[in-house]
Scaffold this motif. Structure first.
Motif, short mmCIF file in Angstrom:
data_model
loop_
_atom_site.label_atom_id
_atom_site.label_comp_id
_atom_site.label_asym_id
_atom_site.label_seq_id
_atom_site.Cartn_x
_atom_site.Cartn_y
_atom_site.Cartn_z
N GLN A 1 -5.67 0.45 -0.84
CA GLN A 1 -5.81 1.49 -1.86
C GLN A 1 -6.37 2.76 -1.24
N ASN A 2 -5.86 3.88 -1.68
CA ASN A 2 -6.40 5.19 -1.31
C ASN A 2 -7.18 5.75 -2.50
N LYS A 3 -8.41 6.14 -2.25
CA LYS A 3 -9.23 6.73 -3.31
C LYS A 3 -9.63 8.13 -2.88
N ILE A 4 -9.26 9.12 -3.68
CA ILE A 4 -9.56 10.52 -3.37
C ILE A 4 -10.94 10.87 -3.94
N SER A 25 -0.48 4.71 4.31
CA SER A 25 -1.84 4.20 4.10
C SER A 25 -2.36 3.39 5.28
N ASP A 72 0.69 9.43 -7.46
CA ASP A 72 -0.36 9.40 -6.43
C ASP A 72 -1.75 9.17 -7.00
N GLN A 83 -11.78 14.04 0.31
CA GLN A 83 -11.64 13.08 1.40
C GLN A 83 -11.03 11.79 0.84
N ILE A 84 -10.13 11.19 1.63
CA ILE A 84 -9.48 9.95 1.19
C ILE A 84 -10.24 8.74 1.74
N LYS A 85 -10.71 7.89 0.86
CA LYS A 85 -11.36 6.65 1.24
C LYS A 85 -10.36 5.51 1.05
N LYS A 86 -10.35 4.58 2.00
CA LYS A 86 -9.44 3.44 1.91
C LYS A 86 -10.25 2.16 1.69
N GLY A 130 0.84 -1.19 0.00
CA GLY A 130 0.00 0.00 0.00
C GLY A 130 0.87 1.23 0.00
N GLN A 145 -4.02 3.99 -9.12
CA GLN A 145 -4.29 2.89 -8.19
C GLN A 145 -3.19 1.84 -8.32
#
Length: 470
Positions: free
Chosen positions: A427-430, A253, A401, A435-438, A249, A404
């Motif tokens: 995974q980090n999803k902006i 993360s 960044d 806001q960052i969703k994991k 990751g 994915q």
């Protein structure tokens, strides 16, 4: 008071409480270390070192026979041993993991010695091994589940495999107590005991019973289930010994925080776990795990600490003392020793990059990719041979960044991804709100092929990624 000294009416009452009325009282009178307390509420079985020194006891509550404990809990280095019904100087013993199993087999008037281990299938301390040297044939008969079967195979490596025989876990070959209650033929089950075959030379006939056991216990062979990550159970089935898992990751993360909770969940279920934390010190790792264990910020209520720490100490958790870069041979030596001594079933290495670039042969200009391939290969061999699950935390390649991560993002050559049974990627999803969703992506699952994602909602108070119940 010794069981043999009780009145017949009291003995019958005890057997009724244990749901064992069919056993013959005179058979249980033969057990030299069987005692009952003054209130007739608990039965005790003394544990002996070298068959002569009392070093502890197993206790079973008569009102609830599921409540069993060993005293002292972690360092009872004795066994309970009952000689065979006939005085034929047998050098054969049946090894069981439960108080009730021993009672059943003693009542069966077996021609074998009956031995009960102090810590069940959880561990086999090396201090017990001298007490078992007399026997040239050991029949391991544990419970009808995958955990018990894995423990039997692990214990056999300590006990010398060529004298160990196994009762395969199937519905018609359950634990001794269940076989007794179901009216199964115990002599017939004992005759099925066979050796563990050589890992390099087999025919189907030698593994036929094991294949049947896996088919009959399909859900159990999926592995130990996580209690905090049910979505992960649905994707990969469970945590299985003998496999190699890679976790990667982006930097920051939460790889260490996640794998801490992931491993703690299994340790709370009794899986002996060894942590090799090279990136953060053990004190900090233990602090994270204790907060996850408590499910709340302990530093805001230090009055909770002693009670929590007492409970946490009982978990089968062990920590390597290495910190910072370490040579592979030193790490493997410690890991192999831990598996032998503590019957470790899960090893976590955080992270692989801290074993690269160290050691004489690595200082000769060898490429880092070659070094990493050697590390991966060594842990792959270790996981298979030791029947121990290994989880390796690895950094990804330097990616943009916005992209994915994928399997190809793992640092090094393709060897790591080829050797791994499971590949997990945080995974980090902006989002549009910035806001960052994991989420955790299962990118490889050799066991069943199922792939998928699991949402990760981080709770800062408990340092937890576990899925909240709605």
């Amino acid at each position: 008071m010794h069981f043999k000294s009780l009145k017949t009416s009291s003995k019958k009452s005890i057997l009724k409480s244990l749901n064992m009325e069919e056993l013959k009282i005179q058979d249980l009178d033969r057990i030299p270390g069987l005692y009952v307390n003054s209130e007739n509420s608990s039965l005790y079985l003394t544990m002996l070192l070298d068959n002569k020194i009392v070093v502890g006891y197993k206790e079973i509550e008569l009102e609830n026979s599921l409540n069993q404990k060993t005293v002292p809990d972690d360092c009872c280095w004795g066994i309970a041993q009952v000689p065979p019904f006939t005085s034929n100087h047998s050098q054969s013993a049946i090894i069981v993991d439960d108080f009730k199993h021993l009672l059943v087999l003693v009542g069966h008037q077996s021609s074998h010695h009956i031995i009960c281990l102090p810590h069940g299938v959880r561990k086999l301390p090396q201090e017990l091994l001298p007490s078992l040297e007399y026997f040239n044939r050991l029949i391991l008969w544990f419970g009808n589940d995958q955990i018990a079967w894995n423990s039997a195979r692990t214990f056999a490596k300590k006990l010398i495999e060529n004298r160990c025989y196994f009762i395969r876990p199937t519905d018609d070959q359950p634990s001794p107590y269940l076989a007794f209650k179901l009216g199964l033929n115990i002599d017939k089950i004992l005759k099925t005991a066979d050796k563990m075959v050589h890992p390099s030379i087999i025919q189907f006939s030698t593994i036929r019973n094991e294949v049947y056991a896996e088919l009959q216990n399909h859900d159990k062979t999926l592995g130990m289930k996580w209690t905090k990550f049910p979505a992960l159970n649905k994707i990969i089935g469970g945590h299985r010994r003998g496999e190699l898992t890679l976790l990667t990751g982006p930097t920051g993360s939460g790889k260490t925080t996640f794998i801490s909770e992931y491993s703690l969940d299994l340790a709370e279920q009794g899986l002996p776990t060894l942590w090799g934390s090279f990136e953060i010190r053990n004190q900090r790792l233990a602090k994270i795990m204790l907060q996850q264990f408590a499910k709340e910020p302990v530093h805001l209520n230090l009055a909770l600490f002693d009670n929590l720490a007492d409970q946490f100490e009982k978990l089968p958790l062990y920590f390597l003392t290495f910190h910072g870069p370490q040579p592979l041979n030193m790490v493997m030596d410690a890991v192999v020793n831990a598996v032998y001594v503590y019957d470790i079933g899960h090893v976590i290495i955080d992270n692989v990059q801290f074993m690269m670039g160290i050691g004489a042969k690595y200082d000769m200009g060898s490429e880092r990719f070659w070094q990493q391939d050697s590390i991966i290969a060594e842990f792959r061999r270790f996981a298979t041979y030791s029947n121990c699950h290994v989880t390796l935390v690895m950094h990804p390649r330097k990616e943009k960044d916005v992209e994915q991560l994928s399997i190809n993002s793992i640092f090094g050559t393709a060897k790591a991804t080829q050797e791994a049974d499971n590949i997990l990627i945080i995974q980090n999803k902006i989002m549009e709100s910035l806001q960052i969703k994991k989420y955790l992506q299962v990118s490889k699952n050799r066991y069943s092929g199922n792939l998928g994602v699991m949402s990760l909602e981080f709770n800062k108070q408990s340092l937890s990624f576990s899925q909240q119940k709605t």
